[in-house]
Design a protein around this motif. Structure first.
Motif, short mmCIF file in Angstrom:
data_model
loop_
_atom_site.label_atom_id
_atom_site.label_comp_id
_atom_site.label_asym_id
_atom_site.label_seq_id
_atom_site.Cartn_x
_atom_site.Cartn_y
_atom_site.Cartn_z
N ARG A 142 47.91 41.22 47.34
CA ARG A 142 47.28 39.91 47.58
C ARG A 142 45.79 39.95 47.27
NH1 ARG A 142 48.26 35.07 49.55
NH2 ARG A 142 46.68 33.96 50.78
N ALA A 143 45.13 41.05 47.62
CA ALA A 143 43.71 41.18 47.32
C ALA A 143 43.47 41.17 45.81
CB ALA A 143 43.15 42.46 47.94
N ALA A 144 44.36 41.82 45.06
CA ALA A 144 44.23 41.83 43.60
C ALA A 144 44.40 40.43 43.04
CB ALA A 144 45.26 42.79 43.00
N ARG A 145 45.34 39.67 43.60
CA ARG A 145 45.51 38.29 43.16
C ARG A 145 44.25 37.48 43.46
NH1 ARG A 145 50.93 38.98 45.49
NH2 ARG A 145 52.48 38.89 43.83
N ALA A 146 43.68 37.69 44.62
CA ALA A 146 42.46 36.96 44.98
C ALA A 146 41.32 37.31 44.04
CB ALA A 146 42.08 37.26 46.43
N ARG A 147 41.18 38.58 43.69
CA ARG A 147 40.12 38.99 42.77
C ARG A 147 40.31 38.34 41.40
NH1 ARG A 147 38.48 42.68 38.88
NH2 ARG A 147 36.39 43.57 39.23
N ALA A 148 41.55 38.32 40.94
CA ALA A 148 41.84 37.70 39.65
C ALA A 148 41.46 36.21 39.67
CB ALA A 148 43.31 37.87 39.29
N LEU A 149 41.77 35.55 40.78
CA LEU A 149 41.44 34.13 40.90
C LEU A 149 39.93 33.91 40.87
CD1 LEU A 149 42.63 31.26 41.40
CD2 LEU A 149 42.25 31.67 43.84
N VAL A 150 39.20 34.77 41.58
CA VAL A 150 37.74 34.67 41.60
C VAL A 150 37.17 34.89 40.20
CG1 VAL A 150 35.63 35.78 42.44
CG2 VAL A 150 37.50 35.27 44.03
N LYS A 151 37.83 35.75 39.42
CA LYS A 151 37.39 36.04 38.06
C LYS A 151 37.84 34.96 37.08
CE LYS A 151 35.39 39.98 38.97
NZ LYS A 151 33.93 40.18 38.80
N CYS A 200 46.91 39.01 37.08
CA CYS A 200 46.19 40.23 37.44
C CYS A 200 46.11 41.18 36.25
CB CYS A 200 46.89 40.93 38.60
SG CYS A 200 46.74 40.09 40.18
N LEU A 201 45.07 41.99 36.26
CA LEU A 201 44.88 43.06 35.29
C LEU A 201 44.77 44.38 36.05
CD1 LEU A 201 42.22 41.47 32.88
CD2 LEU A 201 44.69 41.73 32.49
N PRO A 202 44.95 45.51 35.37
CA PRO A 202 44.78 46.81 36.05
C PRO A 202 43.42 46.94 36.74
CG PRO A 202 45.83 47.15 33.93
CD PRO A 202 45.45 45.69 33.99
#
Length: 228
Positions: free
Chosen positions: A166-175, A180-182
């Motif tokens: 979920r944190a990776a999804r959130a980071r991708a959204l912020v970007k 998601c990417l590696p």
């Protein structure tokens, strides 16, 4: 006069809870946060009271003084999404702090940048970010490696794996991405996973244990090949 108890919501009934130096609170107080952080609710006298949404707990720990403190149990640490080290500000930031606080504290004039409705909308959008199967396998390979490492007494839990996704999804959204990417996972492996593992033969000082745990996570990540 009525001979009855009256429920009065305490400070936990807020959107954002700041627990300053949480390791100075008693174990009973710490454990009382478990239900709130995991279930977003409070149970009292056979009644369940939902907490407001969104609900977030921010906590600080003093990394230098340990006299009279109570280390957080592993089950509670696992409820925190990330653990960050603030450290000292850069010289430029510290200089700006000195110059901007001559007349008044800027905190006193802060204005909201989002409404509750907008924040809920952003949180809902996180669930729509795509996590490709190869990235899920990459995440799980790292998690599994923590569970088989001889340096660790306990590896990352399933809750930790879900939190990282979920944190990776959130980071991708912020970007600004809907996928998601590696690099989203790689940026979050340490802050999301390091506080969820238990060292085999932990050192005396919590600060040393933290550094060792973070180093172990970095070493494990380095052994797992990310998807192309």
């Amino acid at each position: 006069e009525k001979g009855e108890f009256e429920f009065r919501p305490g400070p936990i009934f807020a959107h954002v809870i700041l627990a300053d130096e949480i390791n100075r609170t008693s174990p009973r107080t710490q454990s009382a946060l478990l239900e709130a952080m995991a279930e977003k609710q409070v149970s009292l006298d056979e009644c369940t009271y939902p907490l407001p949404r969104p609900f977030m707990v921010l906590a600080t720990q003093n990394p230098l003084e340990y006299h009279g403190t109570y280390p957080l149990p592993e089950s509670q640490l696992d409820r925190f999404l990330v653990r960050l080290s603030i450290g000292y500000p850069s010289p430029e930031v510290e200089r700006a702090l000195l110059l901007h606080r001559q007349q008044a504290d800027p905190v006193e004039t802060l204005q909201p940048v989002l409404s509750l409705a907008e924040l809920r909308e952003i949180q809902a959008a996180v669930d729509q970010v795509y996590l490709e199967e190869s990235l899920a396998d990459y995440l799980l390979q790292v998690v599994q490696a923590t569970r088989t490492s001889k340096l660790l007494r306990a590896g990352v839990s399933t809750r930790g794996a879900l939190a990282l996704a979920r944190a990776a999804r959130a980071r991708a959204l912020v970007k600004g991405r809907g996928f998601c990417l590696p690099e989203d996972l790689q940026a979050l492996f340490v802050p999301v996973l390091a506080h969820r593992i238990s060292l085999a033969g932990a050192g005396e000082m919590a600060s040393n244990r933290r550094q060792e745990a973070e180093a172990i996570i970095r070493d494990i990540v380095a052994t797992v090949e990310p998807p192309l």
